[in-house]
Scaffold this active site. Structure first.
Site, PDB file in Angstrom:
ATOM      1  N   ARG A   1      65.748  89.068  49.449  1.00 37.47           N
ATOM      2  CA  ARG A   1      65.788  87.858  50.293  1.00 37.47           C
ATOM      3  C   ARG A   1      67.022  87.003  49.958  1.00 37.47           C
ATOM      4  NH1 ARG A   1      62.219  90.535  51.942  1.00 37.47           N
ATOM      5  NH2 ARG A   1      60.189  89.885  52.780  1.00 37.47           N
TER       6      ARG A   1
ATOM      7  N   SER B   1      56.512  84.188  54.986  1.00 41.96           N
ATOM      8  CA  SER B   1      56.259  83.901  53.572  1.00 41.96           C
ATOM      9  C   SER B   1      56.970  82.608  53.201  1.00 41.96           C
ATOM     10  CB  SER B   1      56.815  85.006  52.673  1.00 41.96           C
ATOM     11  OG  SER B   1      56.161  86.209  52.926  1.00 41.96           O
TER      12      SER B   1
ATOM     13  N   GLU C   1      61.056  80.232  50.172  1.00 34.17           N
ATOM     14  CA  GLU C   1      61.905  81.195  50.876  1.00 34.17           C
ATOM     15  C   GLU C   1      62.705  80.544  52.018  1.00 34.17           C
ATOM     16  OE1 GLU C   1      60.442  85.433  51.804  1.00 34.17           O
ATOM     17  OE2 GLU C   1      61.047  84.659  53.745  1.00 34.17           O
TER      18      GLU C   1
HETATM   19  N1  EPU Z   1      47.602  89.117  48.076  1.00 32.50           N
HETATM   20  C1  EPU Z   1      46.514  88.411  47.646  1.00 32.50           C
HETATM   21  N2  EPU Z   1      46.198  87.259  48.311  1.00 32.50           N
HETATM   22  C2  EPU Z   1      46.923  86.810  49.357  1.00 32.50           C
HETATM   23  C3  EPU Z   1      48.048  87.535  49.771  1.00 32.50           C
HETATM   24  C4  EPU Z   1      48.363  88.698  49.108  1.00 32.50           C
HETATM   25  O1  EPU Z   1      45.825  88.778  46.716  1.00 32.50           O
HETATM   26  O2  EPU Z   1      46.545  85.779  49.908  1.00 32.50           O
HETATM   27  C5  EPU Z   1      47.919  90.397  47.412  1.00 32.50           C
HETATM   28  C6  EPU Z   1      47.617  91.563  48.365  1.00 32.50           C
HETATM   29  O3  EPU Z   1      46.291  91.970  48.276  1.00 32.50           O
HETATM   30  C7  EPU Z   1      48.578  92.622  47.875  1.00 32.50           C
HETATM   31  C8  EPU Z   1      49.750  91.818  47.355  1.00 32.50           C
HETATM   32  O4  EPU Z   1      49.297  90.491  47.169  1.00 32.50           O
HETATM   33  O5  EPU Z   1      48.024  93.351  46.815  1.00 32.50           O
HETATM   34  C9  EPU Z   1      50.941  91.849  48.293  1.00 32.50           C
HETATM   35  O6  EPU Z   1      50.570  91.330  49.568  1.00 32.50           O
HETATM   36  P1  EPU Z   1      51.278  91.820  50.912  1.00 32.50           P
HETATM   37  O7  EPU Z   1      51.321  93.298  50.961  1.00 32.50           O
HETATM   38  O8  EPU Z   1      50.637  91.115  52.055  1.00 32.50           O
HETATM   39  O9  EPU Z   1      52.776  91.406  50.769  1.00 32.50           O
HETATM   40  P2  EPU Z   1      53.504  90.156  50.061  1.00 32.50           P
HETATM   41  O10 EPU Z   1      54.123  90.598  48.795  1.00 32.50           O
HETATM   42  O11 EPU Z   1      52.573  88.999  50.007  1.00 32.50           O
HETATM   43  C10 EPU Z   1      55.846  90.648  51.074  1.00 32.50           C
HETATM   44  C11 EPU Z   1      56.883  89.952  51.908  1.00 32.50           C
HETATM   45  C12 EPU Z   1      56.475  89.911  53.349  1.00 32.50           C
HETATM   46  C13 EPU Z   1      56.271  91.337  53.838  1.00 32.50           C
HETATM   47  C14 EPU Z   1      55.210  92.015  52.970  1.00 32.50           C
HETATM   48  C15 EPU Z   1      55.018  93.472  53.300  1.00 32.50           C
HETATM   49  C16 EPU Z   1      57.972  88.360  50.446  1.00 32.50           C
HETATM   50  C17 EPU Z   1      58.133  86.929  50.081  1.00 32.50           C
HETATM   51  N3  EPU Z   1      57.081  88.603  51.407  1.00 32.50           N
HETATM   52  O12 EPU Z   1      54.665  89.848  51.121  1.00 32.50           O
HETATM   53  O13 EPU Z   1      57.573  89.329  54.059  1.00 32.50           O
HETATM   54  O14 EPU Z   1      55.862  91.352  55.195  1.00 32.50           O
HETATM   55  O15 EPU Z   1      55.619  91.956  51.585  1.00 32.50           O
HETATM   56  O16 EPU Z   1      56.122  94.209  52.868  1.00 32.50           O
HETATM   57  O17 EPU Z   1      58.644  89.217  49.893  1.00 32.50           O
HETATM   58  C18 EPU Z   1      58.455  87.238  54.794  1.00 32.50           C
HETATM   59  O18 EPU Z   1      59.364  87.389  53.980  1.00 32.50           O
HETATM   60  O19 EPU Z   1      58.408  86.219  55.533  1.00 32.50           O
HETATM   61  C19 EPU Z   1      57.370  88.214  54.857  1.00 32.50           C
HETATM   62  C20 EPU Z   1      56.275  88.031  55.602  1.00 32.50           C
END
Ligand code: EPU
Length: 337
Positions: free
Chosen positions: A161, A237, A333
């Protein structure tokens, strides 16, 4: 040019703010004319993309410009690779859907809000892919020199990012066009758990993973967790997933075995900020007109009435509680505008 332009409808958090002036440009010569106009009016320039990754802090004393250029041009093609130049003003998701007619690599990035020109700024990423992997160069106008510049992917300084457009070139560069390098042979990236499961089910049913089907599945996964900015104001995010040193990642994992951690090449660990925020009690919790989303705690949402103060109060409270509980400091972000 619109004077005293209300920017509320131009940022997806729907934060209030009036710009001294706003204009879109449909060509490079129109852009150059706008730069002259701004100089005459004594206004600086600020570039807005789709408004889905900006944090508007109030009124903007500048000329806010937005690209209205949307051309897609195939530059060259071999059996392996196709190079395509896409104008900055094109809606990102529309380009992803169109891209599969010429090449592959962008499917996992479907439905990310924003414009093509904004994609390299924060190196958008999702489901195991970052735009940097498919990007050859970025073409733009440097404001301080008024010269057109082509930056190769290496010169863009991409990170998680992050890019040179957020750092050294921030406020000094208008991205005009992005050149993509797409693969002619479709090799889907299915390392993200839910995508892998979906692909395994498809295989069991003897169906093929096609580019269009992958886009449909990515859209379904996103829609199940992430609110549509058209319905609920948000900027995706709101925090980056924090990267912590090896010893700290190991200690946190030992103490909280359920914490999702992603080991990085250099030995550090990326942590799931959504998990940290949920454990700190903020998932689905509101403070005034802003809250953390019920399906994905990493996404800050508003009721459409939120001020910058509402958003910063919630941001600060979340950062404080996560830091108190886990000694990890979250970083927002969206970029201050
Ligand atoms: N999780 C929780 N609680 C929550 C949210 C997530 O426990 O409320 C846990 C999930 O269960 C999972 C882990 O956290 O085990 C990761 O969650 P998720 O796969 O939804 O992805 P993320 O790491 O929260 C990142 C990106 C997203 C992208 C997703 C999928 C960043 C800041 N965010 O989110 O990007 O869509 O991975 O690859 O890196 C964005 O940048 O705006 C964005 C949406």
């Amino acid at each position: 040019m619109i004077h005293n332009a209300d920017l509320r409808s131009l940022n997806t958090l729907r934060l209030p703010g009036v710009a001294d002036a706003f204009a879109s440009f449909a060509s490079v010569s129109e852009l150059l004319t706008l730069l002259d106009d701004a100089e005459r009016l004594g206004l600086g320039i600020k570039v807005l993309g789709g408004g889905s990754n900006v944090l508007l802090a109030g009124d903007i004393h500048a000329l806010v410009i937005q690209s209205a250029m949307t051309r897609v041009q195939v530059l060259s093609q071999t059996d392996a690779v196709v190079r395509v130049a896409v104008d900055a003003g094109k809606v990102w998701h529309d380009w992803v859907v169109e891209s599969i007619a010429c090449g592959h690599g962008l499917e996992n990035l479907a439905l990310i809000p924003g414009s093509v020109g904004a994609a390299p700024v924060q190196n958008i990423g999702a489901y195991g892919v970052e735009v940097a992997q498919c990007l050859e160069s970025v073409v733009g106008l440097q404001l301080s020199t008024r010269q057109l510049r082509v930056l190769s992917a290496g010169e863009c300084g991409f990170g998680y990012r992050d890019s040179v457009f957020k750092r050294e070139l921030s406020r000094d560069f208008v991205i005009l066009r992005v050149v993509f390098r797409l693969q002619r042979v479709f090799q889907p990236e299915l390392s993200y758990g839910p995508l892998r499961q979906w692909a395994d089910n498809m295989k069991a049913e003897s169906s093929d993973v096609t580019p269009a089907a992958l886009i449909r599945e990515v859209c379904a996964i996103r829609s199940s967790k992430l609110p549509s900015p058209a319905e609920i104001p948000n900027a995706g995010s709101f925090f980056k997933n924090p990267v912590v040193p090896t010893h700290m990642g190991q200690a946190l994992k030992a103490r909280y075995p359920a914490l999702p951690v992603y080991p990085q090449a250099d030995g550090s660990f990326k942590l799931a900020a959504g998990w940290l925020i949920e454990q700190a009690g903020w998932k689905g919790k509101w403070l005034g007109n802003a809250g953390m989303h019920t399906e994905q705690a990493l996404v800050l949402v508003t009721n459409g009435q939120a001020s910058y103060g509402d958003v910063t109060a919630l941001k600060d409270a979340v950062i404080r509680d996560v830091a108190e509980r886990f000694a990890v400091v979250l970083e927002p972000e969206p970029q201050p505008f």
